[in-house]
Write a protein that holds these residues in place. Structure first.
Motif, PDB file in Angstrom:
ATOM      1  N   ASN A   1      24.194  31.227  28.722  1.00  0.00           N
ATOM      2  CA  ASN A   1      23.433  32.476  28.724  1.00  0.00           C
ATOM      3  C   ASN A   1      22.270  32.337  27.740  1.00  0.00           C
ATOM      4  N   PRO A   2      21.020  32.361  28.233  1.00  0.00           N
ATOM      5  CA  PRO A   2      19.869  32.171  27.335  1.00  0.00           C
ATOM      6  C   PRO A   2      19.718  33.271  26.287  1.00  0.00           C
ATOM      7  N   ALA A   3      20.448  34.374  26.451  1.00  0.00           N
ATOM      8  CA  ALA A   3      20.385  35.443  25.455  1.00  0.00           C
ATOM      9  C   ALA A   3      21.160  35.096  24.190  1.00  0.00           C
ATOM     10  N   TYR A   4      22.011  34.063  24.277  1.00  0.00           N
ATOM     11  CA  TYR A   4      22.819  33.674  23.126  1.00  0.00           C
ATOM     12  C   TYR A   4      22.165  32.504  22.388  1.00  0.00           C
ATOM     13  N   PRO A   5      22.381  32.393  21.077  1.00  0.00           N
ATOM     14  CA  PRO A   5      21.831  31.247  20.337  1.00  0.00           C
ATOM     15  C   PRO A   5      22.328  29.931  20.931  1.00  0.00           C
ATOM     16  N   ASP A   6      21.458  28.934  20.994  1.00  0.00           N
ATOM     17  CA  ASP A   6      21.836  27.690  21.667  1.00  0.00           C
ATOM     18  C   ASP A   6      22.784  26.818  20.848  1.00  0.00           C
ATOM     19  N   THR A   7      23.065  27.242  19.609  1.00  0.00           N
ATOM     20  CA  THR A   7      24.038  26.527  18.779  1.00  0.00           C
ATOM     21  C   THR A   7      25.338  27.335  18.597  1.00  0.00           C
ATOM     22  N   LEU A   8      25.477  28.408  19.348  1.00  0.00           N
ATOM     23  CA  LEU A   8      26.559  29.385  19.140  1.00  0.00           C
ATOM     24  C   LEU A   8      27.941  28.744  19.108  1.00  0.00           C
ATOM     25  N   TYR A   9      28.215  27.865  20.087  1.00  0.00           N
ATOM     26  CA  TYR A   9      29.568  27.324  20.231  1.00  0.00           C
ATOM     27  C   TYR A   9      29.799  26.095  19.355  1.00  0.00           C
ATOM     28  N   VAL A  10      28.866  25.858  18.437  1.00  0.00           N
ATOM     29  CA  VAL A  10      29.046  24.795  17.443  1.00  0.00           C
ATOM     30  C   VAL A  10      29.180  25.411  16.055  1.00  0.00           C
TER      31      VAL A  10
ATOM     32  N   LEU B   1      24.029  18.005  11.186  1.00  0.00           N
ATOM     33  CA  LEU B   1      25.185  17.364  11.802  1.00  0.00           C
ATOM     34  C   LEU B   1      26.055  16.683  10.750  1.00  0.00           C
ATOM     35  N   ALA B   2      25.429  16.177   9.691  1.00  0.00           N
ATOM     36  CA  ALA B   2      26.206  15.619   8.583  1.00  0.00           C
ATOM     37  C   ALA B   2      27.025  16.706   7.901  1.00  0.00           C
ATOM     38  N   ALA B   3      26.437  17.893   7.770  1.00  0.00           N
ATOM     39  CA  ALA B   3      27.159  19.019   7.167  1.00  0.00           C
ATOM     40  C   ALA B   3      28.345  19.429   8.043  1.00  0.00           C
ATOM     41  N   LEU B   4      28.137  19.413   9.349  1.00  0.00           N
ATOM     42  CA  LEU B   4      29.216  19.746  10.289  1.00  0.00           C
ATOM     43  C   LEU B   4      30.365  18.753  10.137  1.00  0.00           C
ATOM     44  N   SER B   5      30.018  17.482  10.081  1.00  0.00           N
ATOM     45  CA  SER B   5      31.014  16.435   9.897  1.00  0.00           C
ATOM     46  C   SER B   5      31.756  16.599   8.568  1.00  0.00           C
ATOM     47  N   ALA B   6      31.022  16.955   7.520  1.00  0.00           N
ATOM     48  CA  ALA B   6      31.634  17.119   6.196  1.00  0.00           C
ATOM     49  C   ALA B   6      32.635  18.267   6.171  1.00  0.00           C
ATOM     50  N   GLU B   7      32.489  19.219   7.092  1.00  0.00           N
ATOM     51  CA  GLU B   7      33.428  20.345   7.179  1.00  0.00           C
ATOM     52  C   GLU B   7      34.698  19.978   7.958  1.00  0.00           C
TER      53      GLU B   7
ATOM     54  N   THR C   1      22.478  20.295  23.343  1.00  0.00           N
ATOM     55  CA  THR C   1      23.104  21.090  22.287  1.00  0.00           C
ATOM     56  C   THR C   1      23.133  20.319  20.981  1.00  0.00           C
ATOM     57  N   LEU C   2      23.431  19.033  21.056  1.00  0.00           N
ATOM     58  CA  LEU C   2      23.429  18.181  19.870  1.00  0.00           C
ATOM     59  C   LEU C   2      22.070  18.243  19.165  1.00  0.00           C
ATOM     60  N   GLU C   3      21.008  18.138  19.945  1.00  0.00           N
ATOM     61  CA  GLU C   3      19.665  18.158  19.352  1.00  0.00           C
ATOM     62  C   GLU C   3      19.288  19.542  18.843  1.00  0.00           C
ATOM     63  N   ALA C   4      19.806  20.590  19.480  1.00  0.00           N
ATOM     64  CA  ALA C   4      19.551  21.941  18.972  1.00  0.00           C
ATOM     65  C   ALA C   4      20.189  22.131  17.603  1.00  0.00           C
ATOM     66  N   VAL C   5      21.411  21.641  17.454  1.00  0.00           N
ATOM     67  CA  VAL C   5      22.083  21.725  16.153  1.00  0.00           C
ATOM     68  C   VAL C   5      21.311  20.900  15.117  1.00  0.00           C
ATOM     69  N   ALA C   6      20.887  19.709  15.515  1.00  0.00           N
ATOM     70  CA  ALA C   6      20.123  18.861  14.602  1.00  0.00           C
ATOM     71  C   ALA C   6      18.832  19.542  14.143  1.00  0.00           C
ATOM     72  N   ASP C   7      18.211  20.291  15.048  1.00  0.00           N
ATOM     73  CA  ASP C   7      16.916  20.907  14.766  1.00  0.00           C
ATOM     74  C   ASP C   7      17.031  22.186  13.935  1.00  0.00           C
ATOM     75  N   HIS C   8      17.978  23.062  14.289  1.00  0.00           N
ATOM     76  CA  HIS C   8      18.013  24.359  13.605  1.00  0.00           C
ATOM     77  C   HIS C   8      19.428  24.924  13.412  1.00  0.00           C
ATOM     78  N   GLY C   9      20.452  24.068  13.556  1.00  0.00           N
ATOM     79  CA  GLY C   9      21.808  24.544  13.339  1.00  0.00           C
ATOM     80  C   GLY C   9      22.060  24.859  11.863  1.00  0.00           C
ATOM     81  N   GLU C  10      22.730  25.979  11.605  1.00  0.00           N
ATOM     82  CA  GLU C  10      23.060  26.377  10.231  1.00  0.00           C
ATOM     83  C   GLU C  10      24.576  26.333  10.055  1.00  0.00           C
ATOM     84  N   VAL C  11      25.043  25.345   9.328  1.00  0.00           N
ATOM     85  CA  VAL C  11      26.470  25.175   9.082  1.00  0.00           C
ATOM     86  C   VAL C  11      26.813  25.874   7.778  1.00  0.00           C
TER      87      VAL C  11
END
Length: 381
Positions: free
Chosen positions: A281-290, A12-18, A306-316
């Motif tokens: 849609n559970p077929a899509y990655p849970d961080t897709l729209y971030v 999430l820090a990386a997302l903010s930095a972007e 969604t916030l916690e999904a990004v925190a756990d495994h989001g790739e920025v």
């Protein structure tokens, strides 16, 4: 962007930095009183909060955090509408106070909390303006956003409210065409505010562009069409639509003649905000729209899941919008070629969006009426 510390989650820090402001799409009295909202600011790069009628309906329907206030309101003879106004504005004001340090640190860019006008007014311009100004006065915090839907009736309301020096979050935007009209309404409002002598540097706005609902509706139509060409387009419309919206933002605010003239007087851009970013849609990655909607000067408001999904495994991985705008147009050309009626899609999504909030508001009215009656059995409904 918020100033990061070692306690912030890296993704999430990386997302903010972007250049993406991380906002939470949720609010409740428990969230505020427990200190959890403050903790999300400290550890999850959260720099704003959005609410809507569905969020308030869920908050007031759970637990007992509101019992004492409902009891006092009942004793004072407040009706249902007055009680909801008191409860919701109290929560938003308290959240504004939690986020006040962010507001100060970012020079007013973030630290914002949004409250929406009664959704039953979505097609009534004058009533929307009246309630927007009332909410601004009652909450009485500089880091407030008043949410106004981007309906045909909402467009002139946006201009009139901004003209009064009020900061606005325009919600329920589904199409780029409507978004371009929202931008014009914002610029109309700034022009009038300037003429009235308001300090344009104090007026802020975001435009909430809904994402996942677009995929839900268009995917269903693609499956009904059923050809390989149609099925291969599933899950692409929501991102493409948002990317085209970002292109519209850049046209208007990065070199647009009309905005440049207002910017010389202190006006600030209306940032795109990605809303409805929880994946349905559970077929899509849970961080897709971030992770696939990263670009400077944007906001992403996320439900906590969604916030916690990004925190756990989001790739920025940097900007995932600017270089893909051309491909986004190709997606829309392909959708039209397989027979998706995009105008009908966006009209349906707007109608359903308003109706969903109206239903939630009516549920909130009914639940509050019951609670008032329980605490004041002899009071009229």
């Amino acid at each position: 962007m918020t100033q990061q510390t070692s306690t912030q989650n890296p993704a999430l820090a990386a997302l903010s930095a972007e250049g993406v402001s991380v906002w939470l799409d949720d609010l409740s009295r428990d969230l505020i009183r427990s200190g959890k909202l403050a903790d999300l600011v400290a550890t999850r790069s959260v720099v704003g909060v959005t609410t809507n009628p569905s969020i308030f309906q869920a908050a007031l329907s759970k637990g007992h955090a509101y019992d004492e206030q409902i009891r006092e309101l009942a004793a004072g003879g407040h009706d249902v509408d007055a009680s909801i106004l008191a409860v919701t504005t109290d929560d938003v004001r308290a959240a504004c106070d939690v986020l006040a340090p962010v507001f100060e640190a970012t020079g007013g860019l973030d630290g914002r909390v949004s409250i929406e006008v009664d959704p039953r007014l979505a097609h009534k311009t004058d009533a929307t303006v009246q309630q927007a100004l009332e909410l601004w006065r009652i909450v009485d915090r500089p880091n407030l956003f008043i949410k106004i839907p981007a309906t045909v009736a909402g467009l002139p309301a946006i201009a009139r409210v901004v003209a009064e020096g009020v900061s606005v979050n325009v919600t329920l935007i589904f199409s780029v065409e409507r978004y371009e009209r929202v931008i014009e309404s914002y610029l109309d409002g700034l022009t009038a505010a300037k003429a009235a002598g308001h300090d344009l540097s104090t007026i802020r706005s975001v435009a909430s562009f809904f994402v996942s609902r677009v995929d839900t509706e268009i995917d269903a139509r693609l499956e009904e069409i059923g050809t390989d060409q149609a099925l291969n387009l599933r899950g692409k419309a929501g991102l493409a639509n948002a990317r085209l919206a970002y292109a519209a933002y850049r046209r208007a605010f990065e070199g647009g003649t009309r905005f440049e003239q207002l910017a010389a007087a202190g006006a600030l851009p209306q940032r795109p905000l990605w809303a409805s970013t929880g994946v349905k849609n559970p077929a899509y990655p849970d961080t897709l729209y971030v992770t696939e909607l990263v670009a400077p000067n944007t906001v992403n408001t996320m439900p906590e899941k969604t916030l916690e999904a990004v925190a756990d495994h989001g790739e920025v991985t940097g900007d995932t919008i600017t270089a893909r705008i051309g491909a986004a147009q190709q997606v829309f050309d392909a959708l039209a070629s397989v027979g998706v009626n995009l105008q009908d899609v966006f009209r349906k999504l707007e109608d359903e969006g308003v109706e969903k909030f109206v239903v939630s508001w009516k549920d909130l009215l009914a639940a509050t009426k019951e609670q008032l009656a329980a605490h004041a059995p002899n009071a009229e409904g």
